[in-house]
Write an enzyme that holds these catalytic residues in place. Structure first.
Site, PDB file in Angstrom:
ATOM      1  N   SER A 264      12.399   3.348  -9.933  1.00 37.65           N
ATOM      2  CA  SER A 264      12.629   2.731  -8.697  1.00 37.65           C
ATOM      3  C   SER A 264      12.290   3.506  -7.346  1.00 37.65           C
ATOM      4  CB  SER A 264      13.937   2.144  -8.442  1.00 37.65           C
ATOM      5  OG  SER A 264      14.924   2.945  -7.845  1.00 37.65           O
ATOM      6  N   LYS A 265      11.927   2.915  -6.105  1.00 41.20           N
ATOM      7  CA  LYS A 265      11.860   3.719  -5.003  1.00 41.20           C
ATOM      8  C   LYS A 265      12.886   4.762  -4.656  1.00 41.20           C
ATOM      9  CE  LYS A 265      12.812   0.076  -1.503  1.00 41.20           C
ATOM     10  NZ  LYS A 265      12.363  -0.510  -0.446  1.00 41.20           N
ATOM     11  N   ARG A 266      14.123   4.381  -4.809  1.00 41.85           N
ATOM     12  CA  ARG A 266      15.197   5.209  -4.700  1.00 41.85           C
ATOM     13  C   ARG A 266      15.136   6.525  -5.737  1.00 41.85           C
ATOM     14  NH1 ARG A 266      16.059   3.508  -0.071  1.00 41.85           N
ATOM     15  NH2 ARG A 266      16.315   1.022   0.069  1.00 41.85           N
TER      16      ARG A 266
END
Ligand code: GLU
Length: 515
Positions: A264-266
């Site tokens: 994920s982008k996180r």
């Protein structure tokens, strides 16, 4: 193969995740391999999710990576416009056509009514209520109300959406080039909205209308779109476009470094590596991300790394430039299972490409970092520094860290070693070496080397006592590139003054230790 046409169809809802870049890359490789056409289509029909700057970001990132489009908002083409918001009128016609053929219907339910309905259903034990064959006749739509009543409502200006009428209990089968035959039972699908109250199409309608009108032959996209494909296949059938339906290839997920779960982008912030091609700056620091570029990756390495994240050439070869990838690529060799994101592998690729680059090219890439740090060095000097540091780095900015002493006198000394070794007789020998170096006329690597080695040997000293001190005096640390060459590059005056400063600092370090 005939006239291959593929499209990369991002929605400008934010920066492009590395998974999206991989999708673009595979489309590009497939197009080029088959002398086909690579198209950029901006899917910006969802105004609520539109993020200013995202389209620019997408284009800039793909350009940095060398993925040029044959058709798109910039390059144009005979199937334009290539931005869906500029094609708004086209979609309505098809939505109406679906209604007239009884494959879709008008629905007047307001958002509030739908919310209430969902709540009611939930309280009756239905966990995820669906607007579908089983519920549609109890809703506020043209099927339940009848043609006349609906026409009246529309004439009065009542807001409506158009929903696809998914048949009851039908098997929807299609063949996917990666996963083989895929089938869905239509009862799993809901009557998705095709046209919204503002007259804008949803992704599903716009996507298939454009794929058809733009004569797309292959749809290559992420696995998360696989369930939507069932709706798309239905639409192709309803619109009698089955014969020209594109072939589908759904790419495997990119997984977290730990192997489980989608990257994920996180995860970038969490694991300390980039998951976006270029940096994205937002007002909210939590939504700002560093890019592969700014992290110090070369575009060639980023491409090579991504290419092998979900595709395998079937040989041992790992290093492929873009042309070689084009030659080797095939959809058949896309792997079915998720691909684990391994940043160390990415760095390894980067190192290989750094080594392949000329010293001049590396210097040019480093120059902006040098300027940003406020260092002033001439070009030739920088080229020499890069030549020496190149084999020692995986990421470009590491030159600035590991080679800091080339740019500034302001660096720390490795005090631990100084404390251990800055004592007699080492001190007097280091000072003698400095005197001898001061007398050198030709301050070249080989002369420096022979002065230092002769001194050590003729005085029967140990290298281990002298060398670390010399290195720390010049560079602050005991690790680094060839010291003789480093000294040659820094030049005599600088070396002599570094010795003077170091001698005083070393004395101070010892004094501190004794106190
Ligand atoms: N607009 C969709 C996206 O953002 C496109 C999916 C597709 O390629 O059909 O990924």
């Amino acid at each position: 193969m005939g006239n291959i046409r593929v499209r990369f169809a991002p929605s400008p809802t934010g920066p492009l995740h590395i998974g999206g870049v991989r999708t673009a890359l595979y489309n590009y490789l497939f197009a080029k391999k088959n002398n086909g056409t690579f198209i950029l289509r901006i899917e910006d029909t969802d105004q609520t999710r539109y993020v200013p700057g995202a389209e620019e970001y997408i284009k800039k990132s793909l350009k940095w990576l060398g993925l040029e489009f044959d058709e798109g908002p910039e390059s144009g083409g005979e199937f334009g416009p290539y931005r869906q918001s500029e094609r708004k009128d086209i979609y309505k016609e098809y939505a109406e056509k679906l209604v007239s053929m009884d494959f879709a219907y008008y629905a007047f339910d307001t958002p509030e009514e739908l919310d209430k309905w969902r709540e009611d259903m939930k309280s009756k034990g239905v966990h995820s209520p669906k607007y579908d064959y089983s519920t549609r006749m109890s809703m506020n739509n043209s099927l339940a109300l009848g043609k006349e009543k609906s026409a009246e409502l529309i004439a009065k200006g009542t807001p409506y959406v158009i929903r696809i009428k998914v048949p009851e209990d039908e098997k929807i089968v299609f063949s996917d080039m990666v996963r083989g035959e895929v089938s869905f039972n239509s009862n799993e699908l809901d009557d998705k909205v095709m046209l919204k109250t503002d007259g804008m199409p949803t992704y599903h309608l716009a996507n298939i209308v454009d794929d058809h009108l733009m004569k797309i032959t292959h749809v290559i996209r992420g696995e998360e779109w696989l369930p939507s494909t069932a709706h798309h296949v239905l639409l192709y059938k309803y619109l009698c476009w089955e014969d020209s339906m594109p072939k589908f290839a759904h790419l495997p997920l990119i997984l977290k470094p730990v192997g489980k779960g989608k990257l994920s982008k996180r995860d970038g912030a969490k694991f300390g590596f980039p998951v976006f091609p270029m940096s994205w700056i937002s007002d909210n620091p939590e939504d700002s991300f560093i890019g592969f570029k700014e992290f110090g990756f070369l575009p060639e390495a980023t491409i090579n790394f991504l290419a092998l994240l979900g595709w395998s050439p079937g040989t041992e070869q790992e290093i492929f430039d873009l042309d070689e990838l084009v030659q080797a690529f095939s959809l058949e060799k896309i792997v079915k299972s998720g691909a684990r994101f391994n940043i160390d592998k990415a760095k390894w690729f980067n190192q290989q490409y750094i080594l392949k680059k000329s010293d001049e090219d590396i210097a040019e890439l480093i120059k902006p970092l040098v300027d940003k740090a406020g260092y002033v060095v001439d070009d030739k000097y920088l080229v020499r520094v890069c030549a020496l540091m190149k084999p020692r780095i995986e990421l470009l900015p590491e030159i600035m860290e590991a080679g800091k002493f080339f740019f500034t006198d302001d660096f720390d000394y490795l005090e631990k070693i100084v404390r251990k070794k800055w004592k007699e007789p080492n001190i007097v020998h280091i000072k003698e070496i400095k005197q001898k170096l001061a007398l050198l006329e030709d301050f070249s690597k080989s002369e420096i080397e022979s002065v230092i080695k002769n001194h050590i040997e003729s005085n029967e000293l140990s290298f281990g006592n002298i060398f670390p001190l010399l290195r720390i005096a010049i560079t602050g640390t005991t690790k680094g590139p060839d010291l003789f060459e480093t000294m040659e590059i820094l030049k005599k005056n600088k070396i002599l003054s570094r010795f003077d400063v170091a001698f005083d600092s070393f004395d101070a370090i010892i004094r501190d230790k004794d106190n």
